[in-house]
Design a protein around this motif. Sequence first.
Motif: not given
Length: 203
Positions: A99-116
Motif C-alpha cells: 500500500g501507499w501509506e508506508q508507515g502503517k500496517p496494510q492488509a495488502g497491496a493497493t492499486l494506485e495512480p502512478t506518474l511516469f
Amino acid sequence: MEYFPYPHPLETERLILRPMTEQDAPRFHEIFDGEPKVWEFDPGLPCKPEERRMWTLRHAMEPDMASGRSGLFGRSVVRKEDGLVIGAAGICPLTVPGGWEQGKPQAGATLEPTLFYQMGLEYWGKGYMTEACRRLLEFALIELRLPRVLCGTQRKNVHAVRLMERLGFHPTWFPAPSNFWGREPVCGVITAEVWKNQSTSVT
C-alpha cells in the motif's frame, strides 16, 4: 475505480500529450535507447527495437482497457512548434505492495495512480517534462478527482528526484530494496488537497 469517458489529448503552452500509437515506437527507441543517461535507471538497460515496440504497443492499447476508460494511460509528449515526439509520460494504475501509506500496517497491496515520465536527452533542462507532468497531475487530481498520485524513482537518478520535488511530491519515503521498487528507491505521493494548495505557487 471510477470510470470516465475516453480523454482528449491534453495541452500545455508548448506541448500536446496525446495517446501513444505503435508508430511512435521507432522514435521512442531512438531517443530513449540510444543514450545511457536516459535508460540508466529505467529500465536499467537499453530496449531492443522489438522490446520498445511492445512497450509502446502496450501503452497504445491502454485506452481500450480499464486504465484508459478511467482516463489514465501513457501519452506521447509532442512539441507543438514542430510536431516532434520528445518523450513519454502518463499516469497509470500500478499495484503497490504494502500500500501507499508506508508507515502503517496494510492488509495488502493497493492499486494506485502512478506518474511516469521519460524524455530524450536533447530536450532535458528546458522545462518540458515539468510542464507535461504538471498538466497530467492537474488532469488526474482536479479533472478526474483522484485523491492522490504516486511517483517513484531511484535515489541516484537526481534529475528525476528534482522533478518530483518541483512537482511537490510529499511526503517522501524510502522503501526497502525489492524487485518492485528497485535497489535504492525514493517514492512520494501528492494528494488532491496538497495540489490545490500549491498549484498557484509551485515554480
